[in-house]
Design a protein around this motif. Structure first.
Motif, PDB file in Angstrom:
ATOM      1  N   GLN A   1       1.105   5.175   0.375  1.00 31.91           N
ATOM      2  CA  GLN A   1       0.353   6.286   0.959  1.00 31.91           C
ATOM      3  C   GLN A   1       1.118   7.571   0.701  1.00 31.91           C
ATOM      4  O   GLN A   1       2.114   7.841   1.363  1.00 31.91           O
ATOM      5  CB  GLN A   1       0.188   6.086   2.466  1.00 31.91           C
ATOM      6  CG  GLN A   1      -0.382   4.729   2.846  1.00 31.91           C
ATOM      7  CD  GLN A   1      -1.880   4.686   2.775  1.00 31.91           C
ATOM      8  OE1 GLN A   1      -2.552   5.310   3.566  1.00 31.91           O
ATOM      9  NE2 GLN A   1      -2.404   3.928   1.835  1.00 31.91           N
TER      10      GLN A   1
ATOM     11  N   LYS B   1       0.856  -1.190   0.000  1.00 31.62           N
ATOM     12  CA  LYS B   1       0.000   0.000   0.000  1.00 31.62           C
ATOM     13  C   LYS B   1       0.888   1.234   0.000  1.00 31.62           C
ATOM     14  O   LYS B   1       1.728   1.397   0.877  1.00 31.62           O
ATOM     15  CB  LYS B   1      -0.903   0.033   1.245  1.00 31.62           C
ATOM     16  CG  LYS B   1      -1.979  -1.019   1.227  1.00 31.62           C
ATOM     17  CD  LYS B   1      -2.914  -0.750   0.092  1.00 31.62           C
ATOM     18  CE  LYS B   1      -3.968  -1.812  -0.064  1.00 31.62           C
ATOM     19  NZ  LYS B   1      -4.671  -1.709  -1.323  1.00 31.62           N
TER      20      LYS B   1
ATOM     21  N   TRP C   1       3.321  -0.894   4.009  1.00 34.07           N
ATOM     22  CA  TRP C   1       2.990   0.470   3.614  1.00 34.07           C
ATOM     23  C   TRP C   1       4.249   1.215   3.213  1.00 34.07           C
ATOM     24  O   TRP C   1       5.249   1.202   3.936  1.00 34.07           O
ATOM     25  CB  TRP C   1       2.340   1.228   4.759  1.00 34.07           C
ATOM     26  CG  TRP C   1       0.896   0.968   4.979  1.00 34.07           C
ATOM     27  CD1 TRP C   1      -0.153   1.582   4.372  1.00 34.07           C
ATOM     28  CD2 TRP C   1       0.318   0.034   5.909  1.00 34.07           C
ATOM     29  NE1 TRP C   1      -1.343   1.092   4.860  1.00 34.07           N
ATOM     30  CE2 TRP C   1      -1.081   0.145   5.808  1.00 34.07           C
ATOM     31  CE3 TRP C   1       0.847  -0.874   6.828  1.00 34.07           C
ATOM     32  CZ2 TRP C   1      -1.947  -0.609   6.569  1.00 34.07           C
ATOM     33  CZ3 TRP C   1      -0.010  -1.642   7.590  1.00 34.07           C
ATOM     34  CH2 TRP C   1      -1.397  -1.505   7.450  1.00 34.07           C
TER      35      TRP C   1
END
Length: 178
Positions: A59, A57, A106
């Motif tokens: 971000q 992910k 992340w």
């Protein structure tokens, strides 16, 4: 015309490839893009046949209004990361039904208040370690955003509008570089 959704997908896939390359060139593991439908992004295998998965992910936007929209979460903008709620719930089920070990990884960047502008930081956690947080917080960290034009590609809605949020303080930092 390039849609925001497609830009996000391409940007995420860039980091998936960087992670796969790092694993293959710097560790004893073998990594590849997952081919199983509904599984996390990256499949990693050990020499003795153990397999685990990594969902990547990226971000790059800060949820500046987290305190306004989900004040019960207790989260601060600079420390908040998101995961598609549908992915999180699916991964809970895959861990249980298929006995998978799944990491969420992340990549956090463009947060000058905590990360220098030209750097990125990496955080991770096993899905099984995220589950107690989700069980304790329930809907306190769930947020549904409005759907926008960039969510639709070729007439199909592809953007995720319901996310679940975690604090960077609940995650483990990964010190390596990609």
């Amino acid at each position: 015309m390039t849609y925001v959704f497609e830009k996000d997908v391409n940007f995420s896939e860039h980091f998936e490839q960087k992670l796969i390359h790092h694993i293959n060139s710097s560790t004893v593991f073998s990594a590849s893009k997952t081919t199983e439908k509904g599984y996390p992004d990256v499949k990693v295998e050990t020499k003795n046949g153990v397999t685990f998965y990594i969902e990547v992910k990226v971000q790059q936007r800060t949820f500046m209004s987290v305190e306004k929209f989900i004040p019960q979460s207790g989260l601060k903008p600079s420390e908040t990361v998101a995961l598609n709620l549908s992915d999180l719930l699916r991964y809970f089920e895959l861990e249980k039904s298929d006995k998978l070990q799944i990491f969420i990884f992340w990549v956090v960047l463009n947060r000058p208040c905590i990360i220098p502008y030209d750097e990125e930081r990496y955080y991770y956690r096993l899905v099984s370690e995220l589950k107690p947080i989700w069980q304790q917080e329930k809907d306190n960290r769930r947020f549904r955003r409005k759907s926008g034009e960039g969510d639709v590609v070729d007439g199909e809605h592809k953007g995720v509008t319901v996310n679940y949020h975690f604090s960077l303080n609940e995650l483990k930092i990964w010190e390596n570089k990609l």
